[in-house]
Design an enzyme around this catalytic site. Sequence first.
Site, PDB file in Angstrom:
ATOM      1  N   ASP A 215       0.859  -1.182   0.000  1.00 34.08           N
ATOM      2  CA  ASP A 215       0.000   0.000   0.000  1.00 34.08           C
ATOM      3  C   ASP A 215       0.895   1.231   0.000  1.00 34.08           C
ATOM      4  O   ASP A 215       1.616   1.484   0.972  1.00 34.08           O
ATOM      5  CB  ASP A 215      -0.894  -0.007   1.240  1.00 34.08           C
ATOM      6  CG  ASP A 215      -1.989   1.044   1.138  1.00 34.08           C
ATOM      7  OD1 ASP A 215      -1.743   2.100   0.516  1.00 34.08           O
ATOM      8  OD2 ASP A 215      -3.078   0.804   1.675  1.00 34.08           O
ATOM      9  N   GLU A 241      -0.674  -0.771  -4.583  1.00 39.37           N
ATOM     10  CA  GLU A 241      -1.890  -0.016  -4.255  1.00 39.37           C
ATOM     11  C   GLU A 241      -1.629   1.475  -4.141  1.00 39.37           C
ATOM     12  O   GLU A 241      -0.674   1.901  -3.485  1.00 39.37           O
ATOM     13  CB  GLU A 241      -2.466  -0.553  -2.939  1.00 39.37           C
ATOM     14  CG  GLU A 241      -3.696   0.221  -2.454  1.00 39.37           C
ATOM     15  CD  GLU A 241      -4.422  -0.526  -1.362  1.00 39.37           C
ATOM     16  OE1 GLU A 241      -4.521  -1.772  -1.435  1.00 39.37           O
ATOM     17  OE2 GLU A 241      -4.885   0.133  -0.406  1.00 39.37           O
ATOM     18  N   GLU A 269      -9.533   4.162  -2.735  1.00 40.10           N
ATOM     19  CA  GLU A 269     -10.046   4.439  -1.391  1.00 40.10           C
ATOM     20  C   GLU A 269     -10.254   5.928  -1.149  1.00 40.10           C
ATOM     21  O   GLU A 269     -11.057   6.305  -0.302  1.00 40.10           O
ATOM     22  CB  GLU A 269      -9.147   3.820  -0.309  1.00 40.10           C
ATOM     23  CG  GLU A 269      -7.818   4.491  -0.123  1.00 40.10           C
ATOM     24  CD  GLU A 269      -6.933   3.765   0.883  1.00 40.10           C
ATOM     25  OE1 GLU A 269      -6.478   2.655   0.563  1.00 40.10           O
ATOM     26  OE2 GLU A 269      -6.710   4.309   1.967  1.00 40.10           O
ATOM     27  N   ASP A 292     -14.172   3.140  -0.354  1.00 43.54           N
ATOM     28  CA  ASP A 292     -14.474   3.004   1.071  1.00 43.54           C
ATOM     29  C   ASP A 292     -15.943   3.422   1.231  1.00 43.54           C
ATOM     30  O   ASP A 292     -16.306   4.560   0.924  1.00 43.54           O
ATOM     31  CB  ASP A 292     -13.559   3.919   1.893  1.00 43.54           C
ATOM     32  CG  ASP A 292     -13.740   3.699   3.389  1.00 43.54           C
ATOM     33  OD1 ASP A 292     -12.728   3.473   4.074  1.00 43.54           O
ATOM     34  OD2 ASP A 292     -14.894   3.756   3.877  1.00 43.54           O
ATOM     35  N   HIS A 319     -12.292  -0.743   0.627  1.00 41.66           N
ATOM     36  CA  HIS A 319     -11.284  -0.406   1.632  1.00 41.66           C
ATOM     37  C   HIS A 319     -11.890  -0.560   3.032  1.00 41.66           C
ATOM     38  O   HIS A 319     -12.940   0.026   3.330  1.00 41.66           O
ATOM     39  CB  HIS A 319     -10.854   1.055   1.416  1.00 41.66           C
ATOM     40  CG  HIS A 319      -9.984   1.594   2.483  1.00 41.66           C
ATOM     41  ND1 HIS A 319     -10.374   2.592   3.348  1.00 41.66           N
ATOM     42  CD2 HIS A 319      -8.722   1.270   2.840  1.00 41.66           C
ATOM     43  CE1 HIS A 319      -9.375   2.871   4.176  1.00 41.66           C
ATOM     44  NE2 HIS A 319      -8.374   2.079   3.898  1.00 41.66           N
ATOM     45  N   GLU A 339     -11.062  -6.859   2.681  1.00 41.03           N
ATOM     46  CA  GLU A 339      -9.894  -6.401   3.445  1.00 41.03           C
ATOM     47  C   GLU A 339     -10.207  -6.436   4.940  1.00 41.03           C
ATOM     48  O   GLU A 339     -11.305  -6.109   5.363  1.00 41.03           O
ATOM     49  CB  GLU A 339      -9.550  -4.950   3.060  1.00 41.03           C
ATOM     50  CG  GLU A 339      -8.427  -4.397   3.942  1.00 41.03           C
ATOM     51  CD  GLU A 339      -8.007  -2.966   3.617  1.00 41.03           C
ATOM     52  OE1 GLU A 339      -8.746  -2.243   2.922  1.00 41.03           O
ATOM     53  OE2 GLU A 339      -6.910  -2.587   4.076  1.00 41.03           O
TER      54      GLU A 339
HETATM   55  C1  LIG Z   1      -1.906   1.091   5.612  1.00 39.93           C
HETATM   56  C2  LIG Z   1      -2.315   2.293   4.834  1.00 39.93           C
HETATM   57  O1  LIG Z   1      -1.285   3.238   4.843  1.00 39.93           O
HETATM   58  C3  LIG Z   1      -3.591   2.940   5.352  1.00 39.93           C
HETATM   59  O2  LIG Z   1      -3.410   3.345   6.664  1.00 39.93           O
HETATM   60  C4  LIG Z   1      -4.779   2.019   5.237  1.00 39.93           C
HETATM   61  C5  LIG Z   1      -5.085   1.749   3.807  1.00 39.93           C
HETATM   62  O3  LIG Z   1      -4.836   2.542   2.934  1.00 39.93           O
HETATM   63  C6  LIG Z   1      -5.682   0.474   3.429  1.00 39.93           C
HETATM   64  O4  LIG Z   1      -6.088  -0.279   4.303  1.00 39.93           O
HETATM   65  O5  LIG Z   1      -5.771   0.210   2.240  1.00 39.93           O
HETATM   66 MG   LIG Z   2      -4.908   1.565   0.937  1.00 34.92          MG
END
Ligand SMILES: C[C@H](O)[C@H](O)CC(=O)C(=O)O
Ligand SMILES: [Mg+2]
Length: 394
Positions: A215, A241, A269, A292, A319, A339
Site C-alpha cells: 500500500d 496499491e 479508497e 471506502d 477499503h 480487506e
Molecule cells: C496502511 C495504509 O497506509 C492505510 O493506513 C490504510 C489503507 O490505505 C488500506 O487499508 O488500504
Molecule cells: Mg490503501
Amino acid sequence: MTERRIAQVRAYTVGAGGGADYHDQQGYHWIDDHIATPMSRYPGYEQSRRSFGLNVLGTLVVQIEADDGTVGFGVTTAGEPGAWIVERHLARFLEGAPVTAIEKIWDQMFRSTLFYGRKGLVLNVISAVDLALYDLLGRLRQEPVYALLGGAVRDELTFYATGARPDLAQQLGFIGGKMPLHHGPHEGEAGLRANVAELAAMREKVGDDFWLMWDCWMSLEREYAVRLAGAANAYGLKWLEEPLIPDDYWGYRDLRRQLPPGMLLTTGEHESTRYGFRMLLEMGCADILQPDVGWCGGITELIRISALADAYGALVVPHGSSVYSYHFVITRTNSPFSEFLMMAPEADEVVPMFQPLLLGEPVPVDGRLRLPDTPGFGVELNPEVPLVRAVARS
Ligand SMILES: C[C@H](O)[C@H](O)CC(=O)C(=O)O
Ligand SMILES: [Mg+2]
C-alpha cells in the site's frame, strides 16, 4: 409495513480516538510508523502521519431516529465539520421524509452540496447519513443490510489482512498480507533498496504462495513506481496499491501499462461517487477498485460504482470499513474477498476495527467470517464511549 418517517437526525463527535478515524491512535502503532505519504518529502513529517494532521477530523456518528423511536446509525471520518454539515444543512432533507426514501435523500444531499462538495469531507458525511439510513431500515424490517441488498451470494467472507506483519497474518489464516510502504522517493535509491529488502524478507518468511501487496498511500511518482514494481516482481508482489495521488488518472493509466505482466494496480479508497470511479474505469486506471463505503457515498453510491465496475470487468474490494463493507461484499459476485485492517498496534492479533466505538463488531476467524443475521449492520454504539452533540441547530 407502516410507512415510517424520519423524526430526527443527530450528529455526534467522539471524545476517544480510534473508531471511524482509525488513524487516530495513541502511542506506538504500526499504522503511524514511518509510512511513505505525499507529505514525506517535507522534513518533519516523515515519521508520523499524525504529525501532518491525518487524525485532525476524528469520528462522526450520525443517528437517525424514526417516528416509532427506532434509531439507526452510521459512522465516518468527519468530526466536527461533518457534524455541522449534517445539523445545519443535510437535516432538512431527512426530517419528515419517509425512511425508505433513500435514493431521493441521497440525490438531494449530493445536489444541494455540489457548490462546496463533490468529494472528500462532504462525501464522507453523505456516506455516514446513507449508512445510518440503511441501518435504520434494516432495524425496522428486522433484516440484516445484506438481505436488503438482495441477499448473500456466498456463505462466508474471505479476508486478506492489512498491516505490518503479513507473516503473522498468514498464521492467523488470512489469504494475503498488504504492507505499508515505508520509504518514499525522497529517500532515493537507498530507500528503494530498503523497501525491496523488506519485501524480500517477508517473502522469505511466508513462502511463495501467500499474497503480498504494497500500500503506497499516494506517496510515489510514476517513474519511481515503475522501478519499484520492477524490483518487486522478483518477490511476487500481487498488487501495487494507490501509488499516485488520486487525481492523477493519467498517471494511473500509464503506470498500469508499465507494470510487470501479472502485477495488479489497485486504487480508489480516496475516490468518491460514480463519477470519480467512472474516470478510473474509462481510463483503465486499475485492476481492482477499492472504494471506502464510509467515504465514497455510502451503500447507495457503492451499488452504482460496483455495477459500473462489473460492466468493465473490474473487481471491487472495498477499503476497510468492517461491517459496513462486509454487508455489501457478501452480496456481490465481483467482490470475491475482503480487506481486514489489523488495528492491533503490532499487527499481531485480530481486534475489531472500530474499537472502542462499536459493540458486536464481528471479526474474521481463520481469515473467514460468516455474517450474523442481526438487523441493520448488526453493531451497537458502545455506551462507554462518550458522544458529543457539538453543533446546535440554528
Ligand atoms: C496502511 C495504509 O497506509 C492505510 O493506513 C490504510 C489503507 O490505505 C488500506 O487499508 O488500504
Ligand atoms: Mg490503501
